[in-house]
Design a protein around this motif. Structure first.
Motif, PDB file in Angstrom:
ATOM      1  N   PHE A 140     -24.107 -62.791  29.136  1.00 29.05           N
ATOM      2  CA  PHE A 140     -25.173 -62.207  29.975  1.00 29.05           C
ATOM      3  C   PHE A 140     -25.645 -63.216  31.018  1.00 29.05           C
ATOM      4  CE2 PHE A 140     -25.000 -59.233  26.525  1.00 29.05           C
ATOM      5  CZ  PHE A 140     -25.257 -58.022  27.139  1.00 29.05           C
ATOM      6  N   ALA A 141     -25.701 -64.484  30.624  1.00 27.30           N
ATOM      7  CA  ALA A 141     -26.078 -65.530  31.592  1.00 27.30           C
ATOM      8  C   ALA A 141     -25.045 -65.582  32.717  1.00 27.30           C
ATOM      9  CB  ALA A 141     -26.173 -66.880  30.881  1.00 27.30           C
ATOM     10  N   GLU A 142     -23.769 -65.517  32.356  1.00 23.86           N
ATOM     11  CA  GLU A 142     -22.700 -65.591  33.354  1.00 23.86           C
ATOM     12  C   GLU A 142     -22.735 -64.363  34.274  1.00 23.86           C
ATOM     13  OE1 GLU A 142     -18.821 -66.131  31.619  1.00 23.86           O
ATOM     14  OE2 GLU A 142     -17.836 -65.980  33.573  1.00 23.86           O
ATOM     15  N   MET A 143     -22.972 -63.193  33.686  1.00 22.47           N
ATOM     16  CA  MET A 143     -23.027 -61.969  34.509  1.00 22.47           C
ATOM     17  C   MET A 143     -24.210 -62.008  35.456  1.00 22.47           C
ATOM     18  SD  MET A 143     -21.753 -58.835  32.071  1.00 22.47           S
ATOM     19  CE  MET A 143     -22.583 -59.262  30.558  1.00 22.47           C
ATOM     20  N   ALA A 144     -25.369 -62.441  34.963  1.00 19.56           N
ATOM     21  CA  ALA A 144     -26.560 -62.512  35.832  1.00 19.56           C
ATOM     22  C   ALA A 144     -26.292 -63.469  36.987  1.00 19.56           C
ATOM     23  CB  ALA A 144     -27.777 -62.949  35.025  1.00 19.56           C
ATOM     24  N   ALA A 145     -25.655 -64.594  36.697  1.00 18.35           N
ATOM     25  CA  ALA A 145     -25.338 -65.563  37.753  1.00 18.35           C
ATOM     26  C   ALA A 145     -24.329 -64.961  38.737  1.00 18.35           C
ATOM     27  CB  ALA A 145     -24.785 -66.841  37.139  1.00 18.35           C
ATOM     28  N   GLY A 146     -23.521 -64.026  38.262  1.00 20.98           N
ATOM     29  CA  GLY A 146     -22.521 -63.365  39.110  1.00 20.98           C
ATOM     30  C   GLY A 146     -23.073 -62.157  39.847  1.00 20.98           C
ATOM     31  N   GLY A 147     -24.374 -61.902  39.733  1.00 14.35           N
ATOM     32  CA  GLY A 147     -24.993 -60.830  40.519  1.00 14.35           C
ATOM     33  C   GLY A 147     -25.214 -59.531  39.765  1.00 14.35           C
ATOM     34  N   VAL A 148     -24.942 -59.501  38.465  1.00 12.10           N
ATOM     35  CA  VAL A 148     -25.136 -58.267  37.681  1.00 12.10           C
ATOM     36  C   VAL A 148     -26.628 -58.118  37.370  1.00 12.10           C
ATOM     37  CG1 VAL A 148     -24.591 -57.087  35.508  1.00 12.10           C
ATOM     38  CG2 VAL A 148     -22.816 -58.401  36.720  1.00 12.10           C
ATOM     39  N   ARG A 149     -27.217 -56.969  37.759  1.00  9.59           N
ATOM     40  CA  ARG A 149     -28.661 -56.761  37.592  1.00  9.59           C
ATOM     41  C   ARG A 149     -28.990 -55.632  36.628  1.00  9.59           C
ATOM     42  NH1 ARG A 149     -31.529 -57.531  42.779  1.00  9.59           N
ATOM     43  NH2 ARG A 149     -33.010 -56.241  41.693  1.00  9.59           N
ATOM     44  N   THR A 150     -27.977 -54.936  36.139  1.00  8.59           N
ATOM     45  CA  THR A 150     -28.238 -53.714  35.376  1.00  8.59           C
ATOM     46  C   THR A 150     -27.344 -53.636  34.137  1.00  8.59           C
ATOM     47  OG1 THR A 150     -28.343 -52.703  37.579  1.00  8.59           O
ATOM     48  CG2 THR A 150     -28.592 -51.223  35.705  1.00  8.59           C
ATOM     49  N   VAL A 151     -27.897 -53.142  33.042  1.00 10.28           N
ATOM     50  CA  VAL A 151     -27.069 -52.713  31.913  1.00 10.28           C
ATOM     51  C   VAL A 151     -26.859 -51.220  32.080  1.00 10.28           C
ATOM     52  CG1 VAL A 151     -26.950 -52.397  29.412  1.00 10.28           C
ATOM     53  CG2 VAL A 151     -27.863 -54.535  30.352  1.00 10.28           C
ATOM     54  N   GLY A 152     -25.593 -50.811  32.222  1.00 10.27           N
ATOM     55  CA  GLY A 152     -25.270 -49.387  32.376  1.00 10.27           C
ATOM     56  C   GLY A 152     -25.655 -48.621  31.128  1.00 10.27           C
ATOM     57  N   GLU A 153     -25.611 -47.320  31.239  1.00  8.31           N
ATOM     58  CA  GLU A 153     -26.069 -46.454  30.145  1.00  8.31           C
ATOM     59  C   GLU A 153     -25.531 -46.879  28.786  1.00  8.31           C
ATOM     60  OE1 GLU A 153     -26.168 -42.021  30.793  1.00  8.31           O
ATOM     61  OE2 GLU A 153     -24.866 -42.697  32.413  1.00  8.31           O
ATOM     62  N   ILE A 154     -26.431 -47.328  27.929  1.00  4.30           N
ATOM     63  CA  ILE A 154     -26.033 -47.619  26.548  1.00  4.30           C
ATOM     64  C   ILE A 154     -25.664 -46.294  25.887  1.00  4.30           C
ATOM     65  CG2 ILE A 154     -26.804 -48.518  24.317  1.00  4.30           C
ATOM     66  CD1 ILE A 154     -28.799 -50.276  25.903  1.00  4.30           C
ATOM     67  N   GLY A 155     -24.565 -46.291  25.181  1.00  9.41           N
ATOM     68  CA  GLY A 155     -24.081 -45.055  24.564  1.00  9.41           C
ATOM     69  C   GLY A 155     -22.743 -44.643  25.152  1.00  9.41           C
ATOM     70  N   LEU A 156     -22.428 -45.162  26.356  1.00 12.43           N
ATOM     71  CA  LEU A 156     -21.137 -44.827  26.967  1.00 12.43           C
ATOM     72  C   LEU A 156     -20.041 -45.780  26.515  1.00 12.43           C
ATOM     73  CD1 LEU A 156     -22.044 -43.872  30.666  1.00 12.43           C
ATOM     74  CD2 LEU A 156     -22.108 -42.484  28.596  1.00 12.43           C
ATOM     75  N   GLY A 157     -20.423 -46.925  25.947  1.00  8.96           N
ATOM     76  CA  GLY A 157     -19.436 -47.887  25.471  1.00  8.96           C
ATOM     77  C   GLY A 157     -19.390 -47.933  23.959  1.00  8.96           C
ATOM     78  N   GLY A 158     -18.877 -49.031  23.435  1.00  8.69           N
ATOM     79  CA  GLY A 158     -18.696 -49.164  21.993  1.00  8.69           C
ATOM     80  C   GLY A 158     -19.985 -49.463  21.244  1.00  8.69           C
ATOM     81  N   ILE A 159     -20.996 -49.971  21.950  1.00 10.10           N
ATOM     82  CA  ILE A 159     -22.303 -50.227  21.321  1.00 10.10           C
ATOM     83  C   ILE A 159     -23.149 -48.968  21.468  1.00 10.10           C
ATOM     84  CG2 ILE A 159     -24.430 -51.593  21.467  1.00 10.10           C
ATOM     85  CD1 ILE A 159     -22.156 -53.267  20.427  1.00 10.10           C
ATOM     86  N   LYS A 160     -23.426 -48.322  20.356  1.00  7.16           N
ATOM     87  CA  LYS A 160     -24.140 -47.043  20.416  1.00  7.16           C
ATOM     88  C   LYS A 160     -25.450 -47.064  19.642  1.00  7.16           C
ATOM     89  CE  LYS A 160     -19.732 -44.546  20.726  1.00  7.16           C
ATOM     90  NZ  LYS A 160     -19.746 -44.289  22.164  1.00  7.16           N
ATOM     91  N   LEU A 161     -25.457 -47.751  18.508  1.00 11.28           N
ATOM     92  CA  LEU A 161     -26.643 -47.713  17.646  1.00 11.28           C
ATOM     93  C   LEU A 161     -27.685 -48.726  18.112  1.00 11.28           C
ATOM     94  CD1 LEU A 161     -24.830 -47.452  14.203  1.00 11.28           C
ATOM     95  CD2 LEU A 161     -25.922 -45.606  15.527  1.00 11.28           C
ATOM     96  N   PRO A 162     -28.970 -48.360  18.022  1.00  9.39           N
ATOM     97  CA  PRO A 162     -30.046 -49.266  18.452  1.00  9.39           C
ATOM     98  C   PRO A 162     -29.949 -50.652  17.811  1.00  9.39           C
ATOM     99  CG  PRO A 162     -30.937 -47.097  17.939  1.00  9.39           C
ATOM    100  CD  PRO A 162     -29.485 -47.055  17.562  1.00  9.39           C
TER     101      PRO A 162
END
Ligand SMILES: [Zn+2]
Length: 386
Positions: free
Chosen positions: A151-173
């Motif tokens: 997450f640190a690397e992504m933020a440094a690379g310009g990523v500002r958003t977590v896309g819709e949780i539930g569309l990937g492999g992580i589904k449960l809270p």
């Protein structure tokens, strides 16, 4: 830096839900930003390079689509369409927020691939504006194995958003929660799918799960496209402080319920509007305008408030400087009016009648990107460059 003066604005919509209408008719733009907002007599106009005469029409902030699913460039493999983002600009949308590049054929699901895609999309859209649209791309889809360092690397690379949780492999809270914490620590806004299963491969998510995961936005509370129960929507509106998203490609009955609940609960600052396209429902250039007209005409939402839901609220949610007409804000602006033939005499009356407006000039960062929309009906009053 070019100076532009805008004169004869008939109706000024601010995008600020606290004060959605302004009593001003003149703006001064200095390069990319709004330098002055006021009455004609008060706004100095020495040495402007250009004058735009609104001729009595309305001026609103450029709309922000809180929920789109781009991949790369202005192409969507979901409906095999080219130019879909540029087409949405002609509906008055000047910023689009990616809710995840989930439609990439062969989308990677391992941490290295997930991270690479998010950074690539963030950087690519950072340097490419389809039709002038600012696309906040690179919404990371949560998959097992992502670490805090990722997450640190992504933020440094310009990523500002977590896309819709539930569309990937992580589904449960319980699985999402640590990653949500890392994402927020690094300044990201966290979206979570809510409602029925959208397409094969995604999952059904309840209001309780959205709140337990710690998301910032309950995506498509009116369904994407299948809605949860009215009680669950009410839970999100009344028993939380997270953003309540209403989308075009959802359930229209529940859109009305969510809006009425938000008005009744005094949660006007927490509603945002998205398209959720491209999706199975299609690609809808006027989707944001249609949701505004829908909520104003059928849920009795004040039209200037509904416009703030599609501008200033979304900007606040995503920590963006645009979405408002205010001194210092980016000059992303839409000149629009009641469409020709509408029973409504001005923009607000047209929305109350259920009509979508006619759009003339659109500016992004003070530059004209559209002179007359090719997708809306002609406006009763249209702006011209003098
Ligand atoms: Zn969704």
């Amino acid at each position: 830096m070019a100076k532009t003066k805008i004169v004869n604005v008939g109706l000024l919509v601010s995008g600020d839900v606290g004060q959605p209408l302004l009593t001003a008719d003149t703006l001064l733009l200095d390069g990319k930003v709004i330098a002055a907002v006021g009455r004609d007599a008060d706004v100095a106009d020495s040495a402007v390079d250009r004058v735009i005469d609104a001729r009595g029409c309305a001026l609103t902030p450029g709309l922000i689509d809180s929920h789109c699913h781009p991949v790369l460039g202005d192409f969507t493999p979901r409906q095999s369409q080219l130019g879909f983002l540029e087409s949405e600009v002609h509906g008055g949308v000047t910023t689009g927020i990616s809710a995840g590049e989930v439609h990439l054929p062969g989308r990677p699901k391992d941490p290295a691939g997930v991270k690479a895609l998010a950074i690539l999309a963030a950087k690519s859209f950072g340097a490419f504006r389809p039709g002038g649209m600012k696309v906040i791309g690179g919404a990371v889809i949560l998959e097992p194995g992502l670490t805090e360092a990722d997450f640190a690397e992504m933020a440094a690379g310009g990523v500002r958003t977590v896309g819709e949780i539930g569309l990937g492999g992580i589904k449960l809270p319980a699985d999402a929660r640590p990653m949500v914490g890392w994402a927020k620590q690094h300044g990201m806004t966290v979206l979570m799918h809510m409602g029925g299963t959208s397409i094969p491969g995604s999952s059904t998510v309840t209001a309780e799960q959205v709140l337990a995961a710690g998301a910032d936005v309950a995506c498509h509370t009116n369904g994407g496209p299948t809605a949860v129960s009215p009680e669950e929507v009410s839970t999100i509106v009344r028993n939380s402080d997270i953003y309540v998203e209403i989308v075009h490609c959802g359930n229209p009955k529940m859109a009305v319920h969510a809006a009425r609940e938000a008005v009744d609960a005094g949660a006007l600052a927490r509603v945002i509007i998205g398209n959720d396209a491209p999706s199975g429902t299609g690609v809808v250039p006027l989707g944001i305008q249609r949701v505004i007209a829908h909520l104003v005409s059928l849920a009795d939402v004040d039209p200037a408030v509904a416009i703030a839901w599609a501008t200033g609220n979304t900007a606040r949610c995503h920590k963006l400087p645009q979405g408002r007409i205010a001194v210092g804000a980016p000059a992303d602006l839409v000149f629009c009016d009641a469409p020709m033939g509408s029973v409504g005499d001005d923009l607000l009356a047209a929305y109350r009648a259920g009509d979508t407006p006619g759009v003339s000039i659109i500016l992004v960062d003070g530059e004209i990107v559209v002179k007359k929309s090719r997708n809306t009906p002609p406006a009763k009053r249209d702006a011209v460059v003098k």
